[in-house]
Structures are given as structure tokens and as C-alpha cells.
Design a protein around this motif. Structure first.
Motif, short mmCIF file in Angstrom:
data_model
loop_
_atom_site.label_atom_id
_atom_site.label_comp_id
_atom_site.label_asym_id
_atom_site.label_seq_id
_atom_site.Cartn_x
_atom_site.Cartn_y
_atom_site.Cartn_z
N CYS A 68 55.12 37.28 4.27
CA CYS A 68 53.77 37.45 4.83
C CYS A 68 53.14 38.79 4.46
N ALA A 69 53.92 39.87 4.51
CA ALA A 69 53.36 41.21 4.28
C ALA A 69 52.67 41.34 2.93
N PRO A 70 53.30 40.94 1.81
CA PRO A 70 52.58 41.09 0.53
C PRO A 70 51.33 40.21 0.44
N LYS A 71 51.40 39.01 1.00
CA LYS A 71 50.23 38.12 0.97
C LYS A 71 49.09 38.70 1.81
N CYS A 72 49.44 39.27 2.97
CA CYS A 72 48.41 39.87 3.83
C CYS A 72 47.85 41.15 3.21
N THR A 73 48.68 41.89 2.51
CA THR A 73 48.20 43.09 1.83
C THR A 73 47.13 42.71 0.81
N ASN A 74 47.37 41.64 0.08
CA ASN A 74 46.37 41.17 -0.88
C ASN A 74 45.13 40.65 -0.16
N ARG A 75 45.33 39.89 0.93
CA ARG A 75 44.21 39.32 1.68
C ARG A 75 43.30 40.41 2.25
N CYS A 76 43.88 41.49 2.72
CA CYS A 76 43.12 42.56 3.39
C CYS A 76 42.77 43.71 2.45
N SER A 77 42.98 43.55 1.16
CA SER A 77 42.81 44.67 0.23
C SER A 77 41.37 45.17 0.10
N LYS A 78 40.37 44.35 0.34
CA LYS A 78 38.98 44.78 0.14
C LYS A 78 38.22 45.03 1.43
N THR A 79 38.88 44.98 2.57
CA THR A 79 38.17 45.21 3.82
C THR A 79 38.16 46.69 4.19
N ALA A 80 37.18 47.08 4.96
CA ALA A 80 37.11 48.45 5.45
C ALA A 80 37.98 48.62 6.69
N PHE A 81 38.41 47.51 7.29
CA PHE A 81 39.21 47.55 8.52
C PHE A 81 40.61 47.04 8.23
N LYS A 82 41.36 47.80 7.44
CA LYS A 82 42.66 47.35 6.97
C LYS A 82 43.68 47.17 8.09
N LYS A 83 43.74 48.09 9.04
CA LYS A 83 44.76 48.02 10.08
C LYS A 83 44.61 46.77 10.96
N PRO A 84 43.41 46.48 11.52
CA PRO A 84 43.29 45.24 12.30
C PRO A 84 43.43 43.99 11.43
N CYS A 85 42.96 44.05 10.20
CA CYS A 85 43.08 42.90 9.31
C CYS A 85 44.55 42.58 9.07
N MET A 86 45.35 43.61 8.77
CA MET A 86 46.78 43.41 8.54
C MET A 86 47.48 42.90 9.79
N PHE A 87 47.10 43.45 10.96
CA PHE A 87 47.73 43.02 12.22
C PHE A 87 47.50 41.53 12.46
N PHE A 88 46.25 41.11 12.38
CA PHE A 88 45.95 39.71 12.66
C PHE A 88 46.40 38.78 11.53
N CYS A 89 46.34 39.23 10.31
CA CYS A 89 46.80 38.41 9.19
C CYS A 89 48.30 38.14 9.32
N GLN A 90 49.07 39.19 9.65
CA GLN A 90 50.51 39.00 9.79
C GLN A 90 50.85 38.14 11.01
N LYS A 91 50.06 38.28 12.07
CA LYS A 91 50.26 37.44 13.25
C LYS A 91 49.99 35.98 12.91
N CYS A 92 48.90 35.73 12.19
CA CYS A 92 48.56 34.36 11.79
C CYS A 92 49.58 33.81 10.80
N CYS A 93 50.02 34.64 9.87
CA CYS A 93 50.99 34.20 8.88
C CYS A 93 52.32 33.85 9.53
N ALA A 94 52.72 34.63 10.53
CA ALA A 94 53.98 34.35 11.22
C ALA A 94 53.92 33.00 11.93
N THR A 95 52.75 32.63 12.42
CA THR A 95 52.59 31.34 13.11
C THR A 95 52.37 30.20 12.12
N CYS A 96 51.47 30.39 11.17
CA CYS A 96 51.07 29.32 10.25
C CYS A 96 51.98 29.21 9.02
#
Length: 116
Positions: A58-86
Motif C-alpha cells: 500500500c505505501a508505494p501505491k499511496c506515495t504515487n497516488r498522493c505525489s501531486k497533492t499539496a496535502f501529502k500527510k492527510p492524503c497518505m493517512f487516508f490513502c493507506q487506511k483505504c488501501c488497508a481495507t480495500c
């Protein structure tokens, strides 16, 4: 004149014979479907379908997903939470949530999308 008449009778006889050949004899050729070209393997689509990732991926996929946002920390938090579930992350940095339906269905208390 006799020769022309007998040639015509032979020709008609052959034509009638061809008309009455059983269909099983004429359908002895079997055509197989042509092989369809396979799309090239797209590594960016790996992990985009539900349950196609392992939790440690999940971490590398979320790093790519959140790479262009200005809000990297919340994006990574929620992306990893969603990835762990989905166990999937949509391809790209934005959108494409149709590839991972869990991302569309998981909502916040206010009804907005939980997953980036």
C-alpha cells in the motif's frame, strides 16, 4: 451437334450431383477463431482492482497516488487506511475510482469521499 448435347448433359449432371452432396461432407472444415491481441502488461494498473494488493504494497501505491497533492500527510493517512481495507489503490494521482469501487463507497460522516 451430338457432342454439344452430351457435354451439356454431363455439365447438368455434375451440377445436380453437387447440389445433393450431404452437408456433413461440405462442412468438414473447422475454422478456429483468430487469436486476439493481448494488451501490453501495464504495471501502473497493478493494484487497481479490489483485493489485488498485499497490505505491505500500500505505501508505494499511496506515495504515487498522493505525489501531486499539496496535502501529502492527510492524503497518505487516508490513502493507506483505504488501501488497508480495500487492498487496492486507483491508478494515477486523481480520479479513476471506478477501478477500486471500495474507494467510491466509503464516505465520511458528512457524505464526502473518505479515500483520496
Amino acid at each position: 451437334m451430338v457432342l454439344k448435347g452430351s457435354a451439356m448433359m454431363i455439365y447438368i449432371g455434375i451440377m445436380l450431383l453437387l447440389l445433393f452432396i450431404p452437408n456433413s461432407l461440405t462442412k468438414s472444415i473447422v475454422y478456429s477463431p483468430a487469436p486476439q491481441p493481448q494488451p501490453p502488461h501495464d504495471s501502473s494498473m497493478y493494484g487497481a482492482t479490489p483485493h489485488s494488493l498485499k497490505p505491505q504494497e500500500c505505501a508505494p501505491k499511496c506515495t504515487n497516488r498522493c505525489s501531486k497533492t499539496a496535502f501529502k500527510k492527510p492524503c497518505m493517512f487516508f490513502c493507506q487506511k483505504c488501501c488497508a481495507t480495500c487492498l487496492c489503490v486507483p491508478p494515477g494521482t486523481y480520479g479513476n475510482k471506478q477501478y477500486c469501487p471500495c474507494y467510491n463507497t466509503w464516505k465520511t460522516k458528512r457524505g464526502g469521499p473518505k479515500c483520496p
